[in-house]
Scaffold this motif. Structure first.
Motif, PDB file in Angstrom:
ATOM      1  N   TRP A   6      -2.812   4.304   0.649  1.00 36.71           N
ATOM      2  CA  TRP A   6      -2.093   4.612  -0.585  1.00 36.71           C
ATOM      3  C   TRP A   6      -0.606   4.272  -0.451  1.00 36.71           C
ATOM      4  O   TRP A   6      -0.019   3.635  -1.332  1.00 36.71           O
ATOM      5  N   ALA A  10      -9.335   8.137  -4.322  1.00 33.04           N
ATOM      6  CA  ALA A  10      -8.181   7.233  -4.386  1.00 33.04           C
ATOM      7  C   ALA A  10      -8.688   5.806  -4.468  1.00 33.04           C
ATOM      8  O   ALA A  10      -9.519   5.387  -3.656  1.00 33.04           O
ATOM      9  N   ARG A  53      -4.762   8.045  -7.571  1.00 28.81           N
ATOM     10  CA  ARG A  53      -5.139   9.060  -6.577  1.00 28.81           C
ATOM     11  C   ARG A  53      -5.253  10.412  -7.258  1.00 28.81           C
ATOM     12  O   ARG A  53      -4.329  10.874  -7.923  1.00 28.81           O
TER      13      ARG A  53
END
Length: 463
Positions: A370, A321, A300
């Motif tokens: 994420w 990301a 990221r």
């Protein structure tokens, strides 16, 4: 009304959706899509997509956004042989806590080869007025300064000639290999912070001919790794794809990776937490070699944290990301990012401060995927990344109990599916009702074996 041209770098899902959003905006003029690879007609794999031959699913939240941007896309996928598979009613899935019960919901995945997914979207986008594709062309840098980007320098890879494309807006969707941090530094923008969590996962994929009875209606079969065990994380996924084929992807983290040797493929699948995928492909006809990739780290780039951001430049998709693909979130996050771009542009074209607003919104769309991917990957032996703290370890214990509770409590399971498909924010999983159910825990044991229906067992001749 005056318009400004736009340039999109990258003709993957993220770039194509960005081009579609821009092409429909009244203040955006011509949209040029720049792609390094040569894009042949049809659903073909391409060199610049290292994961392109491996398992991909498009979650319902991403599919619905694509349908809103490009109406008719879902029907085109299905007409070309893709499968619309309910989630979780179309899954035979072993989660860390046991086998997931199957029930009907509003959620689904689109299951087909990545080549087919991209090709249908590309055909839709390139049919839009004002959109043109320039392939075999590579972006080499931005034109402008730290306050505004006014174009992009490109090079024709066939004749080595360079030129500049002027643009009021440049969108970088070049994926994991994006050079945006370097380009920004050359304009005087500070260094971009980067987070990396790498479990060392390797993907190995092979395509098989499905048994005739199971060629057109069969569930996705998925064996997930259990991060609570002190062993490498190994997974198996069998996906029905177009033309009566099964695409089977095996994966393993450091210390337990699959090889490219065809003789090892079924044996590796048999060593999973359950051998069901090995059993399904043991006598199936292989339709090609084993393909391997190691391009699976979570990465990221924190563009949204920079103290200043140049107008006229936006980065989205994997260039912001990228995730371990085993979690199936990348394409849906790209769709959410394109939607964020469209929402920010609504009512106006490129303007002062717009690009910074878009970049912050795109960063927000990436957060849930994420946290899920890295929160799991960092737990496997040999994983590289920021060591977890006490709060994260407490969260892991909660998540482990929640996942096990979801196998028995439909109300919790529905909330979990909403979050895992990126249809809802992760904070839904800590609402009082869900937290109380998780505290109480499951009431019954999970199913003790694969949850095939009687009709599916009959397809396989095991009824």
């Amino acid at each position: 009304m005056a318009t400004t041209p736009a340039v999109v770098l990258g003709a993957g899902i993220a770039g194509l959706l960005a081009a579609a959003v821009l092409a429909r905006h009244p203040r955006i003029g011509d949209v040029t899509v720049v792609e390094r690879d040569r894009l042949e007609p049809g659903p073909r794999p391409r060199r610049g997509l290292p994961q392109g031959q491996h398992a991909h699913v498009l979650m319902s939240s991403g599919a619905r956004i694509i349908e809103s941007i490009l109406p008719g896309t879902t029907d085109r996928w299905l007409a070309a042989g893709a499968h619309r598979i309910g989630l979780p009613d179309g899954y035979v899935m072993l989660l860390p806590g046991g086998w997931l019960p199957r029930w009907t919901s509003d959620h689904f995945v689109i299951s087909c080869s990545r080549g087919l997914l991209d090709w249908v979207v590309r055909e839709q986008v390139l049919a839009l007025p004002g959109v043109r594709l320039v392939d075999r062309t590579e972006a080499t840098g931005l034109r402008g300064d730290r306050r505004r980007v006014t174009g992009v320098r490109v090079e024709d890879l066939d004749d080595d000639t360079g030129r500049t494309l002027d643009a009021g807006l440049v969108v970088d969707a070049t994926g994991r290999g994006s050079r945006a941090p370097h380009w920004l530094r050359s304009l005087g923008v500070p260094e971009v912070a980067e987070d990396v969590v790498d479990s060392g996962l390797r993907y190995a994929t092979r395509v098989f001919r499905a048994p005739a009875a199971a060629a057109h209606r069969f569930p996705i079969v998925n064996i997930q790794a259990d991060p609570g065990q002190d062993r490498p994380g190994q997974t198996a996924a069998l996906m029905p794809i177009e033309d009566g084929r099964w695409l089977v992807t095996l994966s393993g983290t450091r210390g337990g990776r699959p090889s490219a040797d065809e003789r090892d493929f079924v044996a590796f699948a048999r060593g999973m937490r359950h051998p069901v995928v090995a059993d399904l492909i043991a006598d199936a006809e292989p339709l090609g070699p084993v393909t391997v990739t190691n391009s699976t780290a979570n990465r990221r780039r924190r563009f949204e944290r920079l103290p200043a951001w140049p107008d006229g430049f936006v980065v989205l998709g994997d260039a912001v990301a990228s995730y371990n693909p085993v979690y199936g979130h990348g394409m849906s996050v790209a769709a959410h990012g394109a939607a964020a771009l469209g929402a920010a542009l609504a009512g106006a074209g490129p303007r002062t401060g717009l690009a910074r607003t878009v970049q912050r919104r795109i960063a927000a769309t990436a957060s849930a995927a994420w946290e899920h991917a890295t929160g799991t990957d960092v737990r496997f032996p040999g994983a590289r990344g920021r060591p977890p703290g006490r709060a994260e370890r407490m969260l892991w214990r909660y998540q482990t109990r929640l996942m096990r509770t979801a196998l028995d409590r439909p109300d919790v399971a529905r909330e979990l599916v909403e979050v895992l498909t990126l249809s809802a924010k992760a904070n839904r999983l800590v609402r009082p009702r869900v937290a109380l159910a998780t505290l109480l825990g499951p009431r019954r044991p999970a199913p003790d074996g694969p949850t095939f229906t009687a009709a599916e067992r009959a397809m396989l001749g095991t009824d």
